[in-house]
Design a protein around this motif. Structure first.
Motif, PDB file in Angstrom:
ATOM      1  N   SER A  80       0.822  -1.329   0.010  1.00 19.30           N
ATOM      2  CA  SER A  80       0.059   0.100   0.039  1.00 19.30           C
ATOM      3  C   SER A  80       0.733   1.205  -0.049  1.00 19.30           C
ATOM      4  O   SER A  80       0.406   2.253  -0.633  1.00 19.30           O
ATOM      5  N   LEU A  81       2.119   1.157   0.714  1.00 19.15           N
ATOM      6  CA  LEU A  81       2.845   2.259   0.600  1.00 19.15           C
ATOM      7  C   LEU A  81       3.402   2.826  -0.786  1.00 19.15           C
ATOM      8  O   LEU A  81       3.559   3.969  -0.823  1.00 19.15           O
ATOM      9  N   TYR A  82       3.613   1.972  -1.681  1.00 20.80           N
ATOM     10  CA  TYR A  82       4.035   2.120  -3.117  1.00 20.80           C
ATOM     11  C   TYR A  82       2.797   2.393  -3.653  1.00 20.80           C
ATOM     12  O   TYR A  82       2.727   3.279  -4.685  1.00 20.80           O
ATOM     13  N   LEU A  83       1.615   1.903  -3.689  1.00 17.80           N
ATOM     14  CA  LEU A  83       0.593   1.945  -4.288  1.00 17.80           C
ATOM     15  C   LEU A  83      -0.124   3.393  -4.263  1.00 17.80           C
ATOM     16  O   LEU A  83      -0.743   3.977  -5.144  1.00 17.80           O
ATOM     17  N   CYS A  84       0.278   3.900  -2.883  1.00 15.31           N
ATOM     18  CA  CYS A  84      -0.347   5.222  -2.648  1.00 15.31           C
ATOM     19  C   CYS A  84       0.293   6.302  -3.035  1.00 15.31           C
ATOM     20  O   CYS A  84       0.342   7.764  -3.215  1.00 15.31           O
ATOM     21  N   GLU A  85       1.721   6.044  -3.415  1.00 18.60           N
ATOM     22  CA  GLU A  85       2.526   7.219  -4.187  1.00 18.60           C
ATOM     23  C   GLU A  85       2.233   7.180  -5.583  1.00 18.60           C
ATOM     24  O   GLU A  85       2.135   6.383  -6.310  1.00 18.60           O
ATOM     25  N   GLU A  86       2.135   8.529  -6.048  1.00 21.96           N
ATOM     26  CA  GLU A  86       1.719   8.980  -7.305  1.00 21.96           C
ATOM     27  C   GLU A  86       2.678   8.296  -8.510  1.00 21.96           C
ATOM     28  O   GLU A  86       2.581   8.104  -9.352  1.00 21.96           O
ATOM     29  N   ALA A  87       3.867   8.151  -8.094  1.00 23.02           N
ATOM     30  CA  ALA A  87       5.048   7.972  -8.675  1.00 23.02           C
ATOM     31  C   ALA A  87       4.986   6.307  -9.289  1.00 23.02           C
ATOM     32  O   ALA A  87       5.426   5.864 -10.244  1.00 23.02           O
ATOM     33  N   PHE A  88       4.125   5.469  -8.261  1.00 20.88           N
ATOM     34  CA  PHE A  88       3.923   4.054  -8.806  1.00 20.88           C
ATOM     35  C   PHE A  88       2.452   3.933  -9.285  1.00 20.88           C
ATOM     36  O   PHE A  88       2.148   2.734  -9.258  1.00 20.88           O
ATOM     37  N   GLY A  89       2.062   4.993  -9.716  1.00 17.05           N
ATOM     38  CA  GLY A  89       0.614   4.793 -10.078  1.00 17.05           C
ATOM     39  C   GLY A  89       0.593   4.755 -11.630  1.00 17.05           C
ATOM     40  O   GLY A  89       1.694   4.795 -12.351  1.00 17.05           O
ATOM     41  N   LEU A  90      -0.503   4.812 -12.455  1.00 13.01           N
ATOM     42  CA  LEU A  90      -0.578   4.833 -13.884  1.00 13.01           C
ATOM     43  C   LEU A  90       0.042   6.144 -14.537  1.00 13.01           C
ATOM     44  O   LEU A  90      -0.163   7.156 -13.968  1.00 13.01           O
ATOM     45  N   LEU A  91       0.364   6.184 -15.768  1.00 12.64           N
ATOM     46  CA  LEU A  91       1.046   7.330 -16.478  1.00 12.64           C
ATOM     47  C   LEU A  91      -0.228   8.285 -16.459  1.00 12.64           C
ATOM     48  O   LEU A  91      -1.286   8.025 -17.096  1.00 12.64           O
ATOM     49  N   PRO A  92       0.068   9.640 -15.990  1.00 14.76           N
ATOM     50  CA  PRO A  92      -1.350  10.683 -16.051  1.00 14.76           C
ATOM     51  C   PRO A  92      -1.523  10.887 -17.739  1.00 14.76           C
ATOM     52  O   PRO A  92      -0.197  11.005 -18.313  1.00 14.76           O
ATOM     53  N   ILE A 137       2.665  14.695   8.870  1.00 13.46           N
ATOM     54  CA  ILE A 137       2.105  13.284   8.479  1.00 13.46           C
ATOM     55  C   ILE A 137       1.120  12.788   9.678  1.00 13.46           C
ATOM     56  O   ILE A 137       0.181  12.170   9.118  1.00 13.46           O
ATOM     57  N   CYS A 138       1.097  13.532  10.949  1.00 10.13           N
ATOM     58  CA  CYS A 138       0.012  13.278  11.922  1.00 10.13           C
ATOM     59  C   CYS A 138      -1.191  13.743  11.423  1.00 10.13           C
ATOM     60  O   CYS A 138      -2.335  13.121  11.463  1.00 10.13           O
ATOM     61  N   TYR A 139      -1.265  14.992  10.463  1.00 12.10           N
ATOM     62  CA  TYR A 139      -2.502  15.605   9.954  1.00 12.10           C
ATOM     63  C   TYR A 139      -2.330  15.669   8.581  1.00 12.10           C
ATOM     64  O   TYR A 139      -2.749  16.838   7.911  1.00 12.10           O
ATOM     65  N   GLU A 140      -2.023  14.618   8.004  1.00 13.90           N
ATOM     66  CA  GLU A 140      -1.667  14.515   6.466  1.00 13.90           C
ATOM     67  C   GLU A 140      -2.967  14.953   5.759  1.00 13.90           C
ATOM     68  O   GLU A 140      -3.829  14.283   5.912  1.00 13.90           O
ATOM     69  N   ARG A 141      -2.924  15.924   4.832  1.00 15.71           N
ATOM     70  CA  ARG A 141      -3.864  15.909   3.852  1.00 15.71           C
ATOM     71  C   ARG A 141      -3.517  15.879   2.312  1.00 15.71           C
ATOM     72  O   ARG A 141      -4.236  15.995   1.232  1.00 15.71           O
ATOM     73  N   ARG A 142      -1.942  15.438   2.322  1.00 21.34           N
ATOM     74  CA  ARG A 142      -1.586  15.484   0.450  1.00 21.34           C
ATOM     75  C   ARG A 142      -2.119  14.120   0.085  1.00 21.34           C
ATOM     76  O   ARG A 142      -2.527  14.246  -1.161  1.00 21.34           O
ATOM     77  N   HIS A 143      -2.478  13.084   0.653  1.00 23.18           N
ATOM     78  CA  HIS A 143      -2.931  12.176   0.072  1.00 23.18           C
ATOM     79  C   HIS A 143      -4.517  11.867   0.418  1.00 23.18           C
ATOM     80  O   HIS A 143      -4.994  12.499   1.135  1.00 23.18           O
ATOM     81  N   ARG A 144      -5.167  11.152  -0.387  1.00 21.05           N
ATOM     82  CA  ARG A 144      -6.607  10.878  -0.185  1.00 21.05           C
ATOM     83  C   ARG A 144      -7.014  10.011   0.975  1.00 21.05           C
ATOM     84  O   ARG A 144      -5.717   9.484   1.451  1.00 21.05           O
ATOM     85  N   ARG A 145      -8.316  10.023   1.357  1.00 22.43           N
ATOM     86  CA  ARG A 145      -8.410   9.073   2.554  1.00 22.43           C
ATOM     87  C   ARG A 145      -8.108   7.482   2.270  1.00 22.43           C
ATOM     88  O   ARG A 145      -8.661   7.155   1.045  1.00 22.43           O
ATOM     89  N   GLY A 146      -7.551   6.781   3.078  1.00 18.85           N
ATOM     90  CA  GLY A 146      -7.284   5.539   2.722  1.00 18.85           C
ATOM     91  C   GLY A 146      -5.800   5.452   2.220  1.00 18.85           C
ATOM     92  O   GLY A 146      -5.380   4.169   2.238  1.00 18.85           O
ATOM     93  N   CYS A 147      -4.978   6.588   1.878  1.00 21.52           N
ATOM     94  CA  CYS A 147      -3.836   6.372   1.477  1.00 21.52           C
ATOM     95  C   CYS A 147      -2.839   7.325   2.447  1.00 21.52           C
ATOM     96  O   CYS A 147      -1.583   7.329   2.111  1.00 21.52           O
ATOM     97  N   ARG A 148      -3.492   7.773   3.236  1.00 19.42           N
ATOM     98  CA  ARG A 148      -2.635   8.613   4.482  1.00 19.42           C
ATOM     99  C   ARG A 148      -1.883   7.651   5.197  1.00 19.42           C
ATOM    100  O   ARG A 148      -2.658   6.667   5.445  1.00 19.42           O
ATOM    101  N   LEU A 149      -0.672   7.918   5.527  1.00 20.37           N
ATOM    102  CA  LEU A 149       0.044   7.075   6.406  1.00 20.37           C
ATOM    103  C   LEU A 149      -0.712   6.430   7.599  1.00 20.37           C
ATOM    104  O   LEU A 149      -0.506   5.421   7.884  1.00 20.37           O
TER     105      LEU A 149
END
Length: 758
Positions: A418-430, A669-681
């Motif tokens: 999940s740590l990889y899947l939630c990173e944009e760099a390891f997602g599909l090509l935009p 990290i504690c109050y992360e907003r960068r990722h969507r819900r389910g992908c925050r650390l």
């Protein structure tokens, strides 16, 4: 004083086949991709010489040798100029983005974000060591990178480039003229120049015109956003390795040309080996990239586009490069357990065990190839399974978990996957990547060239598979000595290269940098070569040698003029934009750690921050961003429990077990907003722990509420349960640092330690 924007940096010899540019009279008409006409054209050229277009030939050479020399010199000069432009661009952007020359030492080191800082710290460590021998010894017996563990960094990580640069800087008399950090970054930027030269030569070899190389270099520079990210991720392993991969592709392209002498073949074999070795030595993902390359070689072998000698040579080069790195990395078990090594061994075993594979009718051969491929895959996975069992290898299992999760073949709650899947760099090509590539006129000729070559390749493949093959001595000798007539092997290799790595790029965005650079060379080959124009003019019933030559040179020149007019002002504007590095909170934290904590203190925290702490302060870490070790991944997951809903006692026991003296809690990290819900650390940790995620949204029915508040939030309340185990020692707007108390015997007289909050 220059006005700058304050920006907080995101974490985020002709003997090789190069011919003249201007073809001889009648040369254009002989530029065929298939059939015997190409062979005849080759014979009409330089007797026994190396023709630039391989099986198709390039016609006769000019009558005046000096014209060839002048054209060759002009092409090489342009290659050098474009390489210098690329190196200058990335250096200027790096300087202006950070105002790097005016930064303090700690700010410069902080600018090496995440794993970049970790890699650069070993270069710094080599420079600060009393001697080269001591520096190497400290890297081989390192006890600073992972607390309570002594590891061999040269075995675990691909840091030989940092070692080499550290030794080189110490030996060269340049200390008074060039700072160590500039020696490092200038070396990486110089490799970008090498990258451009390699792509330039590949396009030149394929098309027969150095105009193709020029267009390739221009496209690479203008599409810098999608071809490289070196200016802000200098130390990433891919920035070191991809130039060597491009050089290897150039060497393979030249090796697959016909009529090479024995000496030329030996030179090219050594070039392929050296570039493969350097590529593998500098990037831990080398085995996965070489696996794709071995599949390309296998495909070409199956459709009879390579001779048995060529296939064996290319496989041996791959294996030799990997095994050389295996020796240098102190017998790193991950290399012996790599899938590419198992595949090559299996392919060679099955191939030499099936002498009648390429005989029979089309359907018979297709059936044999299907059975052959099934046997190769079965033997590959069997060898790989047995190798990993014998070596007890589990270090790369997170990659396979990631792949299974990405394609929905396995559980999605695995923390590492999940740590990889939630990173944009390891997602599909935009899709906006394709829009940018189309904006620079790169995508359209690339797609047209790809469609044309794919169609020709399909026809050639059917021709080869349908061609009846006997077992006479003459037929065997002819198959072994000459290149196949149906399709140029060098073009076929580059076609499959761009197809295979293109699929890889679409599936994983981080891999696009392998594809987009080579994409420039393929598109330039389509524009400056003869195949696309011959087909188009023939279709329009207006084909002539003069018209073919006219469009072949006029169109790329017009495109270069258009690109210059449209993008040169934008490039100058981008390079001239002045900004400034600004991260006072991290600077304050690093300064406090350097001055207020013991040198042997052990720090716990996020992987990204700890890499910076290692570089800036030299303190011991509990975990770090180099994620290629199973025990380290497990420890990282445990240390990250500071952002989960766990009791203070559980977190304290985890940190003490890792040997931590201090833990750094980050608000981002504690109050992360960068990722969507389910992908925050914190969400990944909740899912891994079986807890319901916080915030609005649905949860899986098997998740349960946590019995404790989130640790990173509750510890800031300074309640007795937390102050008894942790002491706040530093805080600012971004970071909170707590000292992890040692366990003491219960005594009512023991009073809590005073806080030294700043």
């Amino acid at each position: 004083m220059e006005l700058r924007k304050r920006v907080k940096q995101s974490k985020r010899e002709n003997h090789l086949g190069l011919s003249q540019d201007t073809p001889a009279k009648g040369g254009c008409s002989s530029h065929k991709m298939w059939g015997t006409a190409g062979s005849n054209a080759t014979q009409e050229g330089v007797g026994g010489g190396v023709s630039l277009l391989g099986a198709s030939g390039s016609g006769k050479l000019p009558c005046c040798p000096w014209r060839q020399c002048v054209s060759m010199a002009a092409g090489l000069l342009l290659a050098g100029l474009l390489a210098l432009v690329q190196a200058w661009c990335v250096n200027a952007i790096h300087e202006n983005l950070l105002w790097f020359s005016e930064l303090t030492e700690v700010e410069r080191e902080i600018s090496f974000r995440t794993e970049c800082g970790l890699y650069y710290s070993y270069y710094k460590q080599m420079l600060q060591a009393p001697s080269i021998q001591k520096g190497l010894s400290d890297l081989i017996h390192d006890n600073l990178t992972e607390s309570k563990r002594t590891i061999n960094l040269l075995q675990r990580m691909n840091i030989y480039q940092e070692v080499f640069l550290g030794v080189l800087y110490r030996l060269l008399p340049i200390q008074l003229y060039l700072e160590p950090v500039y020696f490092y970054i200038y070396t990486v930027f110089s490799l970008q120049a090498v990258y451009v030269i390699a792509l330039y030569l590949t396009a030149w070899l394929l098309s027969g015109s150095w105009l193709a190389g020029t267009l390739t270099g221009i496209w690479y520079i203008l599409n810098r956003v999608d071809t490289t990210r070196v200016e802000f991720t200098i130390s990433l392993r891919e920035n070191w390795s991809l130039p060597f991969l491009a050089l290897q592709v150039t060497a393979i392209t030249c090796y697959l040309r016909p009529h090479l002498t024995a000496l030329q073949k030996k030179v090219l074999m050594w070039l392929m080996y050296v570039t493969t070795f350097c590529f593998c030595l500098t990037w831990q993902f080398n085995q996965f990239i070489l696996l794709v390359q071995s599949l390309i070689i296998y495909t070409m072998d199956c459709v009879d586009l390579l001779t048995p000698t060529q296939v064996t040579t290319l496989y041996v080069v791959q294996v030799s490069g990997l095994l050389s790195v295996w020796l240098l990395q102190f017998c790193n078990s991950m290399i012996l357990g790599s899938l590419v090594l198992s595949f090559v061994v299996a392919a060679l075993i099955i191939r030499h065990g099936q002498s009648g594979l390429k005989t029979g009718s089309l359907m018979v051969r297709l059936g044999k190839l299907f059975l052959h491929s099934a046997m190769v895959l079965l033997l590959t996975f069997s060898i790989n399974y047995l190798a990993k069992k014998a070596l007890q290898l589990r270090s790369d299992e997170h990659i396979y978990k990631f792949i299974k999760s990405k394609f929905g073949l396995g559980p999605t709650r695995d923390f590492d996957a999940s740590l990889y899947l939630c990173e944009e760099a390891f997602g599909l090509l935009p899709l906006d990547t394709l829009e940018r590539l189309a904006g620079t006129l790169l995508l359209y000729p690339y797609v047209l060239t790809l469609l044309l070559l794919s169609g020709i390749f399909a026809v050639a493949m059917l021709q080869n598979l349908s061609k009846p093959r006997g077992s006479s001595a003459e037929e065997k000798k002819g198959a072994a000595e000459g290149q196949k007539e149906a399709f140029r092997p060098d073009v076929a290799y580059n076609l499959l290269h761009t197809l295979f790595y293109g699929l890889l790029a679409f599936s994983t965005m981080r891999m696009k940098y392998i594809w987009t650079g080579h994409m420039c060379a393929v598109a330039a080959y389509g524009v400056c070569g003869t195949e696309l124009w011959t087909l188009l003019l023939t279709t329009l019933h207006c084909y002539s040698k003069f018209l073919l030559r006219l469009v072949r040179y006029a169109v790329p020149l017009a495109m270069i003029g258009c690109l210059y007019y449209k993008f040169w002002p934008k490039l100058i504007e981008e390079i001239s934009e002045l900004r400034e590095f600004y991260d006072p909170d991290t600077v304050e934290l690093m300064t406090w750690i350097s001055t207020k904590t013991p040198k042997e203190a052990v720090f716990a925290g996020s992987m990204q921050l700890l890499a910076g702490i290692k570089l800036c302060t030299g303190r011991v870490l509990t975990n770090h961003p180099h994620y290629e070790d199973k025990d380290l991944r497990e420890r990282t997951k445990q240390v990250y429990q500071v952002y989960a809903r766990r009791s203070p006692e559980d977190v304290h026991n985890i940190l003490r077990a890792a040997g931590a003296d201090y833990v750094v809690v980050e608000n981002s990290i504690c109050y992360e907003r960068r990722h969507r819900r389910g992908c925050r650390l914190r969400d990944l940790l909740d899912l891994a722990n079986g807890h319901i995620m916080d915030g609005p949204g649905e949860n899986d029915p098997d998740l349960v509420p946590a019995s404790h508040p989130r640790f990173c939030e509750a510890i800031k309340m300074d309640t007795l349960a937390y102050t008894a185990l942790f002491t706040k020692t530093f805080q600012n707007k971004t970071f909170h640092v707590y000292r992890v108390k040692k366990k003491r015997k219960k005594s009512p007289k023991n009073s809590p330690e005073p806080s030294t909050t700043q």
